[in-house]
Motif scaffolding. Structure first.
Motif, PDB file in Angstrom:
ATOM      1  N   HIS A 252      -1.438  -3.615  -1.734  1.00 41.32           N
ATOM      2  CA  HIS A 252      -0.950  -4.916  -2.674  1.00 41.32           C
ATOM      3  C   HIS A 252       0.495  -4.718  -3.031  1.00 41.32           C
ATOM      4  O   HIS A 252       1.269  -5.495  -3.164  1.00 41.32           O
ATOM      5  CB  HIS A 252      -1.747  -5.483  -3.701  1.00 41.32           C
ATOM      6  N   THR A 253       0.776  -3.400  -3.682  1.00 42.24           N
ATOM      7  CA  THR A 253       1.970  -3.212  -4.171  1.00 42.24           C
ATOM      8  C   THR A 253       3.014  -3.400  -3.183  1.00 42.24           C
ATOM      9  O   THR A 253       4.014  -3.865  -3.504  1.00 42.24           O
ATOM     10  CB  THR A 253       2.003  -1.642  -4.748  1.00 42.24           C
ATOM     11  N   PHE A 254       2.825  -2.689  -2.097  1.00 38.88           N
ATOM     12  CA  PHE A 254       4.116  -3.138  -0.958  1.00 38.88           C
ATOM     13  C   PHE A 254       4.214  -4.340  -0.479  1.00 38.88           C
ATOM     14  O   PHE A 254       5.416  -4.603  -0.309  1.00 38.88           O
ATOM     15  CB  PHE A 254       3.675  -1.979   0.217  1.00 38.88           C
ATOM     16  N   HIS A 255       3.152  -5.197  -0.437  1.00 39.57           N
ATOM     17  CA  HIS A 255       3.361  -6.512  -0.292  1.00 39.57           C
ATOM     18  C   HIS A 255       4.257  -7.215  -1.583  1.00 39.57           C
ATOM     19  O   HIS A 255       4.966  -8.104  -1.081  1.00 39.57           O
ATOM     20  CB  HIS A 255       2.182  -7.281  -0.004  1.00 39.57           C
ATOM     21  N   SER A 256       4.057  -6.667  -2.623  1.00 41.61           N
ATOM     22  CA  SER A 256       4.708  -7.193  -3.668  1.00 41.61           C
ATOM     23  C   SER A 256       6.232  -6.877  -3.585  1.00 41.61           C
ATOM     24  O   SER A 256       7.170  -7.687  -3.786  1.00 41.61           O
ATOM     25  CB  SER A 256       4.033  -6.647  -4.999  1.00 41.61           C
ATOM     26  N   ARG A 257       6.465  -5.660  -3.414  1.00 40.58           N
ATOM     27  CA  ARG A 257       8.024  -5.303  -2.969  1.00 40.58           C
ATOM     28  C   ARG A 257       8.483  -5.900  -2.126  1.00 40.58           C
ATOM     29  O   ARG A 257       9.684  -6.244  -2.103  1.00 40.58           O
ATOM     30  CB  ARG A 257       7.846  -3.620  -2.875  1.00 40.58           C
TER      31      ARG A 257
END
Length: 410
Positions: A252-257
């Motif tokens: 999820h963090t990479f999709h947020s970035r």
């Protein structure tokens, strides 16, 4: 805790390996509560850093999270590092160290110690560790402090700590680890005194390392997302985040970035899709900072939505301005054409009046023969006609060059 209790804990955790998630979580919570009550760290071996399927790692992770919450100090980090030296398998030590040091640093970012306090905690070590073991302890303490500084956006302090702090120096060869280089890159991107070129060089070095970890990638993207603004920042973040999503599609963090990068590039609809995907993945993620991340993502989504609406309003305003500009241009052309026509009419009318007045004078006065008078009238008429044509032609040439210059300027 006696050997019977240790054997019982091991058996209970073995029994829930690969079983129902809720049952596994309940058993892990019970074991952690027993260990914290007894004041005894886990005695089993940690073989992986799998927060989804390894009950031994889950149990150890929650135990040390509780210890850090109770005392979020470098002393606790030192005790955790010593425990890891005895209970974490060699091949998993680096990933576990990054997970626990950086993760607990983020969770306990409200209690930042000075570099001197971290150095004193390292100096108080009494286990006599030397060589690689001593470097690992120092490295873990350094990452824990760096995790706090990173979470608080203390970029210049982080840069100085990584470069000169006693614990950082004591980390020795581990300072070449990709995660360490990524932290240096993050500090350089956020600093107002360091160049983008220097930060980008560190970023590329960390990103291209063959042994880079998931945390290395996360810190690289974090640095780009919160960097001091520079040209091409959004496109660079979007490109790197796209690669991260390809490598870790369920993170999820990479999709947020990626949503942040798309938002910076003005691609608001795609950014909304990415942040919504991050929400879905976050709900299924076994993270200790679920509430914090949900609030961050909500704030991010609101910013993207606001940017999208602002872009729509700007586009509508731009279209309105273009229509008004076109109307103004058409009106200007009409007024200009009317003025030219008026000049031409006046020139012709003036010539006609002059011819009429002159012809009357020639006709009504003087004693010239009729043929001479006719030639005189013809000469006067030709002269006035040439005068009118000169005025009209000159006006046409001047306005034609003016129109060409204006069209070329557009």
């Amino acid at each position: 805790m006696d050997s019977t209790s240790i054997t019982s804990i091991t058996a209970r955790l073995d029994a829930v390996r690969g079983g129902d998630v809720r049952t596994r979580d309940r058993v892990c919570d019970e074991v952690v509560a027993e260990l914290l009550t007894a004041g005894t760290p886990p005695a089993f071996e940690v073989r992986s850093a799998d927060l989804r399927g390894d009950p031994f790692f889950i149990c150890a992770d929650r135990y040390w999270r509780g210890r850090f919450e109770e005392r979020p100090t470098a002393g606790t980090a030192l005790r955790c590092a010593r425990w890891m030296a005895r209970h974490v398998r060699e091949e998993s030590w680096g990933v576990v160290a990054e997970q626990w040091a950086l993760g607990n640093g983020f969770l306990n970012r409200g209690s930042v110690e000075s570099a001197e306090q971290v150095a004193r905690a390292l100096a108080d070590a009494t286990d006599g560790a030397t060589g690689a073991a001593a470097e690992r302890v120092a490295f873990f303490l350094t990452l824990y402090q760096a995790g706090k500084l990173r979470a608080n956006f203390c970029f210049d302090e982080l840069h100085g700590f990584l470069a000169y702090a006693p614990s950082a120096v004591a980390a020795g060869s581990l300072r070449a680890a990709p995660v360490y280089t990524a932290l240096q890159s993050l500090a350089a991107f956020g600093s107002r005194s360091l160049t983008v070129a220097y930060a980008s060089e560190l970023l590329e070095r960390a990103w291209s390392a063959p042994d880079r970890t998931r945390h290395t990638v996360d810190i690289c993207l974090n640095g780009l997302a919160f960097a001091a603004p520079f040209d091409g920042q959004g496109e660079l973040l979007r490109a790197y985040a796209s690669l991260a999503v390809e490598g870790w599609p369920d993170d999820h963090t990479f999709h947020s970035r990626l949503a942040t990068g798309l938002h910076m590039c003005g691609r608001h609809d795609a950014a909304l899709d990415s942040i919504d995907t991050a929400f879905v993945l976050l709900a299924a993620s076994p993270t200790a900072s679920l509430g914090v991340l949900q609030n961050q993502y909500l704030t991010q989504r609101d910013a993207i939505q606001e940017g999208r609406l602002r872009a729509l309003r700007d586009a509508e305003q731009q279209a309105r301005w273009e229509r008004q500009d076109a109307a103004n241009t058409q009106l200007e052309r009409s007024l200009h054409t009317s003025s030219v026509r008026a000049v031409e009419v006046v020139a012709v009318f003036t010539a006609a009046i002059a011819f009429a007045v002159g012809s009357l004078q020639v006709t009504l006065t003087g004693d010239l023969p009729l043929s001479d008078r006719l030639w005189l009238l013809a000469a006067q008429g030709v002269g006035l006609a040439l005068f009118a044509l000169l005025i009209v032609g000159g006006t046409w040439v001047i306005t034609r060059s003016h129109r060409r210059g204006r069209n070329g300027g557009e």
